[in-house]
Motif scaffolding. Structure first.
Motif, PDB file in Angstrom:
ATOM      1  N   SER A   1       0.751  -1.234  -0.310  1.00  0.00           N
ATOM      2  CA  SER A   1      -0.211   0.407   0.032  1.00  0.00           C
ATOM      3  C   SER A   1       0.800   1.228   0.123  1.00  0.00           C
ATOM      4  CB  SER A   1      -0.753   0.189   0.765  1.00  0.00           C
ATOM      5  OG  SER A   1       0.027  -0.036   2.312  1.00  0.00           O
ATOM      6  N   SER A   2       0.244   2.269  -0.845  1.00  0.00           N
ATOM      7  CA  SER A   2       1.022   3.938  -0.648  1.00  0.00           C
ATOM      8  C   SER A   2       1.190   4.572   0.750  1.00  0.00           C
ATOM      9  CB  SER A   2       0.372   4.971  -1.296  1.00  0.00           C
ATOM     10  OG  SER A   2      -1.165   4.587  -1.407  1.00  0.00           O
ATOM     11  N   ASP A   3       0.360   3.504   1.860  1.00  0.00           N
ATOM     12  CA  ASP A   3       0.583   4.531   3.114  1.00  0.00           C
ATOM     13  C   ASP A   3       1.386   3.727   3.609  1.00  0.00           C
ATOM     14  OD1 ASP A   3      -1.789   6.045   2.402  1.00  0.00           O
ATOM     15  OD2 ASP A   3      -3.272   4.947   3.307  1.00  0.00           O
TER      16      ASP A   3
ATOM     17  N   ASN B   1       4.677   3.468   3.267  1.00  0.00           N
ATOM     18  CA  ASN B   1       6.035   3.551   3.152  1.00  0.00           C
ATOM     19  C   ASN B   1       7.053   3.149   3.330  1.00  0.00           C
ATOM     20  OD1 ASN B   1       7.821   5.809   2.248  1.00  0.00           O
ATOM     21  ND2 ASN B   1       7.964   6.663   4.782  1.00  0.00           N
TER      22      ASN B   1
ATOM     23  N   ILE C   1      10.487  -3.173  -1.941  1.00  0.00           N
ATOM     24  CA  ILE C   1      10.108  -2.877  -2.845  1.00  0.00           C
ATOM     25  C   ILE C   1      10.679  -3.715  -4.353  1.00  0.00           C
ATOM     26  CG2 ILE C   1       9.478  -1.237  -4.219  1.00  0.00           C
ATOM     27  CD1 ILE C   1       9.488   0.696  -3.020  1.00  0.00           C
TER      28      ILE C   1
ATOM     29  N   SER D   1       8.770  -7.562  -3.070  1.00  0.00           N
ATOM     30  CA  SER D   1       7.827  -7.174  -3.374  1.00  0.00           C
ATOM     31  C   SER D   1       8.073  -7.444  -4.856  1.00  0.00           C
ATOM     32  CB  SER D   1       7.385  -5.889  -2.887  1.00  0.00           C
ATOM     33  OG  SER D   1       6.086  -6.240  -3.573  1.00  0.00           O
ATOM     34  N   GLU D   2       8.657  -6.670  -5.939  1.00  0.00           N
ATOM     35  CA  GLU D   2       8.823  -6.565  -7.247  1.00  0.00           C
ATOM     36  C   GLU D   2       8.853  -8.230  -7.336  1.00  0.00           C
ATOM     37  OE1 GLU D   2       8.787  -5.448 -10.976  1.00  0.00           O
ATOM     38  OE2 GLU D   2       7.567  -4.417  -8.949  1.00  0.00           O
TER      39      GLU D   2
END
Length: 685
Positions: free
Chosen positions: A616-618, A620, A626, A629-630
């Motif tokens: 989620s964007s919230d 951070n 990241i 996750s990718e």
């Protein structure tokens, strides 16, 4: 009534109960045709193109060796490819360098992919096979042969232009005539490392498994574009692999040279090594040695490039040409019989080629295709008939892969061992109970001699007295001294044996922990950059790939797709082309098998998709999170694509049957779960 002398005979009848013949086996009809075509591809195309590559490579080496067109002129340059030394070295290069690799690839070709979820498991699986060791020996021998042929070509062409190439076995020295030539040893070492890297690449790409691939719709144009793209990729890979192998060879040669002073401190070793390697201890420093031999490094790089490029071109030809479809049905009188018999082969590669051609027949819209399908459905010559045999083999193939998918790629467990039947012991005859409990016979008085004999024969008073007397007999001291001396020694030796065994076990455990000790040393004393790089490589080597796990559940997915397409097209065509309705008896089984497989695939797709959740964007997240996750998203996407290959084929097959039959499917009986699943397709179509 008079009798005749002529004997009576039964009237012979021409009627006979002849059973219908069964379909011929694949080894009699289909397999010889496929093997003959594959052998022609191997000899006429793979061998021919690889020979051309070796000839071109030898020609370029010869042109460089004689100095190019400036030294000999254009006319002499055009004659270089046809010179006897050029042709001889080209032929020897193909026979000693390329042909062993092609034969190894052909002899070790298997239909099963390697089921492993990480590079470490892939290498461990390959390392446990004897074929991997044989392949390493063949690659090493081919690399050494390439070096020897280059040295031979260098002494033929380079002496007049560049002088002595200095690649002889021994250094030219009057005082030390048996000193080994370090330049030649470096070339051999770099070639051996290149051979090992090529084998590792083949293992990681699983090249010894058949290249399962579905043919594209565009046909030969696609193969031309695919081959051109792969050829460019091969050049890039060869450049990178050769450079990395040369770096590893330089590092290995430096380490070996620095170890010689240590080896010379051992007893007897200097007497053996000094006549051959004494000059390695002296001379320039190891770190500055490459700067004095820049030309040798360039030569080693180009030899490695030339060796690996002919290997990779041969491997690429094998990957592209062998899996292409083969049409052999026109070579036999009864084409459908030959193709259906090919489905009964135990080799899945043979089944693959048979299904490729059956798919073309099943989807052919021309009148010739309709006639061939009608003939297949109306067959009454064989027992079982052609459709029954085809449907049986296809459903068995789907059923086997369906069970493998349910086990998530795990091998089939062994059947439980049947417990042996307990043998009933024969009952002894029971002693009947006498009606009279008292002895009815008169007892006779026993004689004294009889009493004495009975006392000796049993544990009577006399025997007990003898036993008590034996215990009270005095044992000699010498026997007691021997007993007291031997027994403690035996106990002591037993303790020593136990200690030695435990010590040996501890030594083995310590030896096994050397790898962990080395890792701990790197972890403590190495710089931070080295520690981070080593950790990244270690994680990459041991990391479990979700996509590989999913692919291991359906290793023969391309074969399953072809089977589904053949069954669905034939079932749809049977609605108008099956005059006797033989296909309609098996249509419910075909639909049920497809829907069961589809349900299992969809359940696993939901399970795989649930493993990735977009950040989620919230939240951070950090850059590392990241990146992880990718990587997870990419693995989930790859796994979903592998499942979708089979799932989409199943959906399309069932939807095609539902569109063709429509409400006529209500005449069939299905299990409740299959009926609910099929109802969704009917509502959608």
């Amino acid at each position: 009534m008079s009798r005749t002398s002529t004997p009576l005979r039964a009237i012979q009848s021409s009627l006979a109960n002849r059973a219908s013949p069964s379909l011929p086996s694949a080894s009699q009809t289909y397999e010889p045709l496929i093997k003959s075509v594959l052998s022609q591809r191997l000899s006429n195309r793979i061998f021919a193109f690889s020979i051309a590559a070796c000839w071109l490579e030898t020609t370029l080496w010869t042109i460089w060796g004689i100095g190019g067109h400036r030294a000999v002129g254009i006319n002499a340059l055009l004659m270089v490819p046809f010179r006897p030394p050029t042709l001889l070295v080209a032929a020897m290069t193909w026979l000693a360098v390329v042909l062993p690799v092609i034969v190894t690839r052909k002899s070790q070709l298997t239909a099963s992919r390697t089921i492993a979820s990480s590079p470490a498991k892939i290498w461990h699986s390959a390392q446990s096979k004897k074929s991997t060791k044989h392949a390493l020996m063949i690659y090493s021998a081919s690399a050494i042969a390439a070096t020897v042929l280059h040295v031979f070509l260098a002494y033929i062409n380079e002496t007049e232009v560049y002088g002595d190439p200095r690649l002889s076995l021994f250094v030219k020295s009057r005082r030390y005539p048996y000193y080994l030539n370090g330049r030649l040893l470096f070339l051999l070492l770099s070639q051996l490392i290149l051979a090992f890297s090529s084998l590792v690449r083949n293992v990681m790409l699983d090249r010894f498994a058949f290249r399962w691939s579905l043919p594209p719709v565009s046909g030969h144009s696609f193969f031309a574009k695919y081959t051109l793209t792969q050829l460019i990729r091969v050049f890039v890979v060869v450049i990178v692999s050769t450079s990395a192998s040369l770096f590893c060879a330089s590092l290995s040669f430096a380490i070996i040279r620095m170890l010689f002073p240590i080896l010379y401190r051992f007893p007897l070793l200097p007497m053996i090594l000094r006549p051959f390697t004494g000059h390695f201890v002296r001379g320039s420093l190891t770190l500055v040695l490459p700067f004095y031999h820049i030309g040798l490094l360039f030569r080693a790089w180009f030899i490695g490039f030339a060796t690996m490029i002919v290997w990779e071109i041969s491997e690429l030809l094998f990957d592209v040409l062998i899996p292409q479809p083969i049409n052999v049905s026109h070579l036999v009188a009864d084409s459908s019989v030959a193709l259906i018999s090919g489905l009964s082969s135990s080799d899945r590669i043979i089944k693959f080629f048979a299904l490729l051609e059956l798919k073309d027949i099943a989807s052919d819209e021309s009148p010739a295709g309709t006639a061939r399908r009608s003939e297949l459905f109306a067959d009454q010559k064989y027992s079982p008939n052609q459709w029954t045999q085809l449907c049986r083999e296809c459903l068995l193939l789907l059923g086997h892969d369906y069970q493998l998918f349910l086990r998530r790629g795990a091998p089939q467990p062994p059947p439980p061992a049947s417990s042996p039947a307990l043998k009933s012991e024969p009952q002894l005859p029971a002693t009947p109970t006498p009606l009279l409990r008292k002895d009815i016979f008169r007892k006779e008085k026993s004689s004294p001699i009889r009493a004495v004999l009975d006392s000796f024969a049993s544990d009577g008073p006399l025997a007990q007295a003898v036993d008590e007397g034996a215990e009270s007999i005095h044992v000699p001291e010498i026997i007691k001294s021997v007993e007291s001396a031997v027994l403690p020694q035996l106990e002591k030796s037993k303790d020593e044996v136990i200690k030695s065994v435990s010590g040996a076990t501890g030594a083995v455990t310590k030896f096994a922990g050397i790898g962990g000790m080395a890792e701990s040393v790197v972890e403590r004393h190495a710089p931070a950059f080295v520690r981070g790089t080593a950790k990244d490589w270690k994680d990459w080597w041991r990391e479990e790939r979700l996509s590989k796990t999913v692919e291991g559940c359906i290793p023969f997915r391309e074969l399953d797709v072809l089977t589904i397409e053949v069954l669905s097209h034939l079932v749809c065509a049977s609605l108008s082309e099956d005059r006797y309705g033989v296909v309609q008896r098996d249509t419910p089984k075909v639909i049920e098998a497809m829907l069961s497989f589809l349900s299992a695939v969809e359940e696993y797709q939901i399970e795989v998709n649930a493993l990735y959740k977009a950040p989620s964007s919230d939240a951070n997240p950090s850059p590392t999170e990241i990146q992880e996750s990718e990587a997870k998203r990419v693995e989930v996407e790859k796994g979903t694509d592998s499942l979708g290959l089979v799932g989409n084929a199943l959906k399309e097959g069932v939807a095609q049957i539902a569109r063709t039959f429509g409400d006529k499917l209500l005449a069939f009986k299905f299990p409740p779960q299959t009926a609910r699943k099929l109802q969704g397709f009917l509502d959608y179509c």
